[in-house]
Write an enzyme that holds these catalytic residues in place. Structure first.
Site, PDB file in Angstrom:
ATOM      1  N   GLU A 109      13.048  -6.077  -1.075  1.00 43.99           N
ATOM      2  CA  GLU A 109      12.429  -6.578  -2.297  1.00 43.99           C
ATOM      3  C   GLU A 109      13.303  -6.333  -3.519  1.00 43.99           C
ATOM      4  OE1 GLU A 109       9.392  -4.777  -4.502  1.00 43.99           O
ATOM      5  OE2 GLU A 109       9.260  -2.995  -3.258  1.00 43.99           O
ATOM      6  N   SER A 165      -1.442  -4.392  -6.636  1.00 43.82           N
ATOM      7  CA  SER A 165      -1.562  -5.712  -7.250  1.00 43.82           C
ATOM      8  C   SER A 165      -2.217  -6.680  -6.277  1.00 43.82           C
ATOM      9  CB  SER A 165      -0.186  -6.248  -7.644  1.00 43.82           C
ATOM     10  OG  SER A 165       0.346  -5.452  -8.669  1.00 43.82           O
ATOM     11  N   GLY A 196       0.816  -1.212   0.000  1.00 44.12           N
ATOM     12  CA  GLY A 196       0.000   0.000   0.000  1.00 44.12           C
ATOM     13  C   GLY A 196       0.845   1.255   0.000  1.00 44.12           C
ATOM     14  N   SER A 233       2.006   3.214  -3.377  1.00 43.54           N
ATOM     15  CA  SER A 233       1.748   4.198  -4.437  1.00 43.54           C
ATOM     16  C   SER A 233       0.369   4.849  -4.325  1.00 43.54           C
ATOM     17  CB  SER A 233       1.843   3.526  -5.805  1.00 43.54           C
ATOM     18  OG  SER A 233       3.138   3.027  -6.004  1.00 43.54           O
TER      19      SER A 233
END
Lengths: 378, 364
Positions: free
Chosen positions: A245, A161, A127, A129
């Site tokens: 990531e 996504s 959560g 962008s």
């Protein structure tokens, strides 16, 4: 800047053999492989993988995980991605949310979430962008106000996504005014995507599929025990989260199966010198970038903080993923349409339509280069 | 790195630091090599490293030789270490012959090369013509692999007695044409299995890939230093995003080339692996092109002068790309091999990076 060559230990090679055996048994020969982490959401597969001990590998046993090394996790991840396995359900929770919870979460949060993530049963979206906050994350406008027993959150997140499939997302939001320091006053709240006031709507992807979402948050109540880390420390948490990531196998293997199926479908007798050169060039790069990425995992296990190295690997790896598409295209000499033709042709169509995202997600090429340049010119 | 190898790296670097300064490199370029540096390296045994002591070498393995070669690249040193140790010395030792004192070189397998070895009443005689032989002019011995009745033989001839037509590479290092007509061979022995022109080329390619990685490391350092010191528009060049992009690109290419070359060198036990070396040479060549272009762009006009160190390195990057097989050559061979092995072998091979010593591995 340091990248050491890495020898895999006998135990690590055994792990790899076990994962290969598992995947050979689980994945039908004729299935169409996924292009990297943009894989099918397959809860049954995620649960089976978890039962084998290969989800939550970085989570300590006291929280239901396996307490394995970064290299072990690297090995499992690269096998899954090279096989194009359906990892969509658990991948983000496992890669990103779990380490964040381990670093910043409360004991209660760890006890609640980590065993579920390790079982492949608790799925997260990101959560970060927003319509007006892309690379410049500190400009998020989603905000949370103190209410009795927790926070009330309002705002809009985009490019989320899997929000239509997943259980939670960790929302970066403003909990107090910036007052001159825009990195201050930000926090991360764990939002249950099934809460009242959460509205998830699809943002159709370039290839026509539903992956992206817009998530509207309208007075969504978040109890105090769902604040992730310290109130006001969201910026530091998110930047360290992005480092996790950054440089794994998901940053160079997204288009691996293009090469594999090009070879499978064309065979030795068809491949001319030009195609052979492309196959050779791509093989050399896969082999090299994989070792750079593995070196970062080993460095993490040795207690180093390879932030600049990780940024370099991601930049190299993701641009390479795109180069694979272009070079395969030049030697395939074929017209492609979505979902049409052979496995190679389908993958090529899919890769062309989704490829631009490789150098956007997880920090754009431009942002990564700034991070790397700061480290290199210090 | 093992302790022994660290010691070799330190000692070789210290010699090169003293005897291959940018000024020295500039000064000796017209001669085509750095003779004084060669003597110092030879005294320390670094010019025959990896050649067994029983064959006149100073021992060690290929990975030991490669730390010296990497330093040779880093200091833009014009000395035939690759040719003497990895190529000529290896071929002689493998055939049970001794490596005589002094620099040695070998044919590199150019398509226009011709050689003929004949046994006569006066002994073995050699005729032929070889192109772009590295440092033939300086070499004491020329070592070749030549077939006689379908059987490869290792042949050593005294180089000073050969006709040499001088040539240079882009960095001013000698790359000569050698002509010989019925000259006596000094030593001849049948080549054991695995000792072939292809094997020489594979070793040469490893040597150039490793030297390229060394030169790239220096290019990366130089560019960081220069762009930090040089100011335009009131701030250092390194503060401009457009320039940072060059710095990052050079760093990426340097690390990629270093990783590929180190892995190929460390896995070369006892012999280099075809896949490893082909991949390392492809990555080195591409990296050399990309990094040289970025470094020149970041440096501006100063980089285009003979006075400044950058050109000593980039001219080597440009020339080493093509020596012992270009990216085009190796990618074609590698691609053919990969396709032949088939799709199911692709991932297992790509995921085999550095392997522990003594493990078996597919050889092409």
């Amino acid at each position: 800047m340091r990248f050491d060559t890495t020898v895999l230990s006998p135990a690590e090679l055994d792990l790899r053999a076990a994962v290969r055996e598992f995947l050979a048994a689980e994945l039908p020969e004729d299935r169409i492989p996924a292009l990297g982490m943009a894989a099918e959401h397959d809860p049954a597969f995620s649960r089976k993988l978890a039962a084998a001990g290969w989800v939550g590998m970085a989570i300590p046993p006291e929280y239901g995980g396996r307490g394995r090394s970064a290299v072990d996790r690297f090995i499992v991840t690269e096998e899954l991605l090279s096989a194009g396995a359906p990892i969509g359900a658990h991948f983000v929770a496992d890669r990103q949310t779990a380490p964040t919870l381990l670093s910043f979460g409360t004991e209660e949060q760890r006890k609640y979430f980590l065993p579920r993530i390790s079982a492949g049963e608790c799925w997260f979206s990101l959560g970060m962008s927003e319509p007006d906050a892309g690379s410049d994350l500190a400009s998020v406008r989603t905000s949370a106000k103190r209410v009795d027993g927790g926070w009330s959150i309002n705002g809009t997140k985009v490019w989320t996504s899997g929000a239509h499939l997943n259980h939670y997302f960790a929302v970066l939001c403003r909990t107090s005014p910036a007052n001159g320091d825009r990195h201050a006053g930000l926090s991360q709240l764990i939002v249950d995507l099934g809460s009242p006031g959460v509205k998830v709507s699809p943002i159709p992807y370039l290839n026509g599929t539903h992956s992206f979402n817009e998530v509207l948050l309208d007075d969504v109540f978040v109890p105090d025990d769902m604040v992730l880390g310290e109130v006001g420390s969201g910026w530091a948490q998110v930047t360290s989260e992005l480092a996790y990531e950054r440089s794994g196998p998901d940053r160079f293997l997204s288009t691996f199966n293009l090469l594999r199926y090009f070879i499978a479908e064309h065979g030795a007798e068809y491949v001319d010198d030009a195609a052979a050169r492309v196959v050779g060039t791509l093989s050399a790069h896969f082999w090299t970038i994989r070792q750079l990425s593995l070196a970062v995992a080993r460095a993490l296990d040795e207690g180093r903080a390879p932030a600049v190295e990780a940024a370099l690997v991601k930049d190299l790896g993701t641009r390479f993923e795109q180069r694979v598409i272009e070079l395969m295209r030049t030697v395939a000499e074929t017209e492609v349409g979505p979902g049409e033709g052979s496995i190679f042709q389908r993958l090529l169509a899919e890769a062309i339509l989704t490829g631009p995202t490789f150098t956007l997600r997880g920090g754009t090429t431009e942002v990564l280069r700034s991070i790397a340049a700061r480290g290199l010119t210090r | 790195m093992s302790d022994d190898r660290s010691f070799v790296a330190e000692a070789a670097t210290s010699i090169l630091q003293d005897h291959s300064t940018p000024e020295t490199v500039r000064r000796v370029e017209h001669r085509g090599w750095n003779e004084e540096l060669w003597s110092v390296l030879a005294e320390s045994g670094f010019t025959t490293i990896s050649v067994p002591e029983t064959a006149g070498g100073s021992g060690g393995d290929i990975a030991d030789a490669c730390v010296v070669i990497k330093a040779v690249g880093q200091f833009a040193a014009a000395v035939p270490v690759v040719e003497t140790a990895l190529l000529a010395g290896w071929a002689l030792a493998a055939a049970g012959l001794e490596l005589p004192i002094g620099p040695a070189t070998t044919g590199v397998g150019q398509s226009a090369d011709t050689t003929e070895l004949r046994k006569t009443a006066q002994g073995w005689r050699l005729s032929g013509r070889l192109h772009r032989v590295p440092w033939a002019h300086q070499a004491e011995r020329l070592v070749l692999i030549v077939p006689v009745d379908g059987v490869d033989h290792v042949v050593s001839v005294r180089a000073p007695e050969l006709e040499i037509l001088p040539g240079r590479n882009l960095a001013g290092e000698t790359r000569d044409t050698v002509v010989f007509d019925d000259v006596p061979a000094e030593a001849v022995a049948p080549a054991p299995p695995g000792v072939s022109v292809e094997a020489l080329r594979l070793r040469g390619a490893l040597g150039r890939a490793v030297a390229t990685a060394g030169a790239l490391a220096r290019v990366a350092d130089l560019t960081v230093q220069y762009t930090a010191a040089r100011e335009q528009f009131g701030r250092p060049l390194a503060r401009f995003q457009a320039v940072q992009r060059h710095i990052v690109r050079i760093a990426e290419r340097t690390q990629a080339a270093g990783m590929a070359a180190d892995t190929a060198a460390l896995n070369a036990d006892p012999d280099p692996d075809f896949f490893d070396v082909a991949a390392a040479k492809i990555i080195a060549g591409e990296s050399g092109s990309t990094a040289a272009a970025a470094a020149h762009q970041a440096h501006g006009a100063i980089g285009m002068t003979k006075e400044y160190e950058l050109g000593q390195l980039t001219r080597r990057l440009w020339t080493w790309r093509d020596e012992f097989g270009s990216e085009s050559y190796w990618s074609r061979l590698l691609g053919q091999q990969v396709v032949m092995d088939g799709a199911s072998e692709l991932w297992p091979r790509l995921s085999t990076g550095r392997v522990p010593h003594g493990s078996t591995r597919s050889q092409a």
